[in-house]
Write a protein that holds these residues in place. Structure first.
Motif, PDB file in Angstrom:
ATOM      1  N   GLY A  31       0.798  -1.220   0.000  1.00 12.56           N
ATOM      2  CA  GLY A  31       0.000   0.000   0.000  1.00 12.56           C
ATOM      3  C   GLY A  31       0.831   1.271   0.000  1.00 12.56           C
ATOM      4  O   GLY A  31       0.401   2.295   0.537  1.00 12.56           O
ATOM      5  N   LEU A  32       2.008   1.226  -0.600  1.00 11.70           N
ATOM      6  CA  LEU A  32       2.900   2.382  -0.613  1.00 11.70           C
ATOM      7  C   LEU A  32       2.525   3.322  -1.751  1.00 11.70           C
ATOM      8  O   LEU A  32       2.433   2.910  -2.903  1.00 11.70           O
ATOM      9  N   THR A  33       2.314   4.570  -1.407  1.00 10.11           N
ATOM     10  CA  THR A  33       2.007   5.573  -2.428  1.00 10.11           C
ATOM     11  C   THR A  33       3.010   6.715  -2.408  1.00 10.11           C
ATOM     12  O   THR A  33       3.063   7.519  -3.324  1.00 10.11           O
ATOM     13  N   GLU A  34       3.799   6.810  -1.341  1.00 12.76           N
ATOM     14  CA  GLU A  34       4.790   7.881  -1.192  1.00 12.76           C
ATOM     15  C   GLU A  34       6.188   7.285  -1.257  1.00 12.76           C
ATOM     16  O   GLU A  34       6.395   6.105  -0.997  1.00 12.76           O
ATOM     17  N   GLY A  35       7.168   8.120  -1.569  1.00 12.10           N
ATOM     18  CA  GLY A  35       8.565   7.683  -1.562  1.00 12.10           C
ATOM     19  C   GLY A  35       8.886   6.803  -2.744  1.00 12.10           C
ATOM     20  O   GLY A  35       8.310   6.926  -3.817  1.00 12.10           O
ATOM     21  N   GLY A  36       9.827   5.900  -2.518  1.00 12.82           N
ATOM     22  CA  GLY A  36      10.243   5.039  -3.610  1.00 12.82           C
ATOM     23  C   GLY A  36      11.176   3.959  -3.128  1.00 12.82           C
ATOM     24  O   GLY A  36      11.322   3.713  -1.928  1.00 12.82           O
ATOM     25  N   LEU A  37      11.835   3.348  -4.077  1.00  7.23           N
ATOM     26  CA  LEU A  37      12.769   2.266  -3.794  1.00  7.23           C
ATOM     27  C   LEU A  37      14.156   2.860  -3.611  1.00  7.23           C
ATOM     28  O   LEU A  37      14.682   3.507  -4.517  1.00  7.23           O
ATOM     29  N   ARG A  38      14.733   2.645  -2.433  1.00  9.85           N
ATOM     30  CA  ARG A  38      16.077   3.167  -2.174  1.00  9.85           C
ATOM     31  C   ARG A  38      17.088   2.054  -2.420  1.00  9.85           C
ATOM     32  O   ARG A  38      17.005   0.982  -1.817  1.00  9.85           O
ATOM     33  N   ILE A  53      18.674  -2.455  -0.220  1.00  7.88           N
ATOM     34  CA  ILE A  53      17.461  -2.211  -1.003  1.00  7.88           C
ATOM     35  C   ILE A  53      16.288  -2.176  -0.031  1.00  7.88           C
ATOM     36  O   ILE A  53      16.127  -3.080   0.785  1.00  7.88           O
ATOM     37  N   ASN A  54      15.545  -1.103  -0.072  1.00 10.49           N
ATOM     38  CA  ASN A  54      14.375  -0.977   0.789  1.00 10.49           C
ATOM     39  C   ASN A  54      13.484   0.154   0.273  1.00 10.49           C
ATOM     40  O   ASN A  54      13.906   0.966  -0.534  1.00 10.49           O
ATOM     41  N   PHE A  55      12.273   0.166   0.755  1.00 13.69           N
ATOM     42  CA  PHE A  55      11.384   1.273   0.431  1.00 13.69           C
ATOM     43  C   PHE A  55      11.617   2.387   1.429  1.00 13.69           C
ATOM     44  O   PHE A  55      11.849   2.125   2.616  1.00 13.69           O
ATOM     45  N   ASP A  56      11.573   3.616   0.952  1.00 13.76           N
ATOM     46  CA  ASP A  56      11.852   4.763   1.813  1.00 13.76           C
ATOM     47  C   ASP A  56      10.964   5.928   1.377  1.00 13.76           C
ATOM     48  O   ASP A  56      10.805   6.185   0.184  1.00 13.76           O
ATOM     49  N   GLN A  61      18.820  15.639   0.922  1.00 17.98           N
ATOM     50  CA  GLN A  61      19.374  16.637   0.004  1.00 17.98           C
ATOM     51  C   GLN A  61      20.474  16.075  -0.886  1.00 17.98           C
ATOM     52  O   GLN A  61      20.768  16.651  -1.936  1.00 17.98           O
ATOM     53  N   TYR A  62      21.103  14.983  -0.504  1.00 17.50           N
ATOM     54  CA  TYR A  62      22.169  14.398  -1.321  1.00 17.50           C
ATOM     55  C   TYR A  62      21.681  13.194  -2.134  1.00 17.50           C
ATOM     56  O   TYR A  62      22.474  12.472  -2.716  1.00 17.50           O
ATOM     57  N   ASP A  63      20.389  13.001  -2.152  1.00 10.09           N
ATOM     58  CA  ASP A  63      19.806  11.909  -2.924  1.00 10.09           C
ATOM     59  C   ASP A  63      19.470  12.369  -4.337  1.00 10.09           C
ATOM     60  O   ASP A  63      19.145  13.526  -4.565  1.00 10.09           O
ATOM     61  N   VAL A  73      13.187   5.677  -7.923  1.00 11.17           N
ATOM     62  CA  VAL A  73      14.361   4.997  -7.382  1.00 11.17           C
ATOM     63  C   VAL A  73      15.260   6.065  -6.789  1.00 11.17           C
ATOM     64  O   VAL A  73      15.642   7.019  -7.469  1.00 11.17           O
ATOM     65  N   ILE A  74      15.595   5.898  -5.502  1.00 13.81           N
ATOM     66  CA  ILE A  74      16.363   6.886  -4.756  1.00 13.81           C
ATOM     67  C   ILE A  74      17.774   6.346  -4.547  1.00 13.81           C
ATOM     68  O   ILE A  74      17.945   5.228  -4.069  1.00 13.81           O
ATOM     69  N   VAL A  75      18.768   7.152  -4.898  1.00 10.56           N
ATOM     70  CA  VAL A  75      20.170   6.753  -4.713  1.00 10.56           C
ATOM     71  C   VAL A  75      20.904   7.914  -4.058  1.00 10.56           C
ATOM     72  O   VAL A  75      20.850   9.052  -4.554  1.00 10.56           O
ATOM     73  N   ASP A  76      21.595   7.649  -2.941  1.00 14.42           N
ATOM     74  CA  ASP A  76      22.368   8.703  -2.309  1.00 14.42           C
ATOM     75  C   ASP A  76      23.683   8.888  -3.061  1.00 14.42           C
ATOM     76  O   ASP A  76      24.154   8.003  -3.777  1.00 14.42           O
ATOM     77  N   ALA A  77      24.304  10.060  -2.892  1.00 16.31           N
ATOM     78  CA  ALA A  77      25.505  10.428  -3.650  1.00 16.31           C
ATOM     79  C   ALA A  77      26.658   9.457  -3.409  1.00 16.31           C
ATOM     80  O   ALA A  77      27.401   9.121  -4.336  1.00 16.31           O
ATOM     81  N   LYS A  78      26.820   8.992  -2.191  1.00 19.00           N
ATOM     82  CA  LYS A  78      27.921   8.088  -1.866  1.00 19.00           C
ATOM     83  C   LYS A  78      27.740   6.737  -2.573  1.00 19.00           C
ATOM     84  O   LYS A  78      28.687   6.188  -3.137  1.00 19.00           O
TER      85      LYS A  78
END
Length: 118
Positions: A31-38, A53-56, A61-63, A73-78
């Motif tokens: 039932g996820l409607t917000e965020g995405g796959l990190r 890998i998880n939902f977030d 700010q660095y994503d 799909v969310i990926v942090d800079a590092k």
């Protein structure tokens, strides 16, 4: 607060059709409607680095956020340093299936495929 980097540039990661289908299915079941796959990388595992890998629903700010057919799909800079060119795939098997990272930067992977060295 700065907004996350959402761009139309070449994505650091891509999703195969089967991975995209499975992510959509999991988001629907939960039932996820917000965020995405990190997707990320952290130290650990038998080869030195391991995938996360998880939902977030939090985007920092660095994503960087990439969108594939409505899936964010969310990926942090590092992590982006290690994930450049990676494709997330989903392979079905008798146990149900699993996500698999196909990473061209991985010099060595462990037997289970959950960790790598770059």
């Amino acid at each position: 607060m700065e907004t996350p980097n959402t761009t139309a540039q070449i994505p650091v990661v891509t999703l195969s059709e089967s991975a995209l289908k499975e992510v959509k299915r999991l988001m629907n079941v939960q039932g996820l409607t917000e965020g995405g796959l990190r997707l990320g990388v952290k130290g650990g595992g038998c080869s030195g680095l391991s995938y996360t890998i998880n939902f977030d629903d939090k985007i920092g700010q660095y994503d960087t956020v990439y969108e594939f057919d409505g899936v964010k799909v969310i990926v942090d800079a590092k992590s982006a340093i290690y994930l450049q060119g990676t494709q997330l795939d989903f392979q079905k098997d008798l146990m149900g299936g699993q996500f698999k990272f196909v990473n061209p930067n991985a010099q060595k992977t462990c037997g289970c495929g959950e960790s790598f060295s770059a």
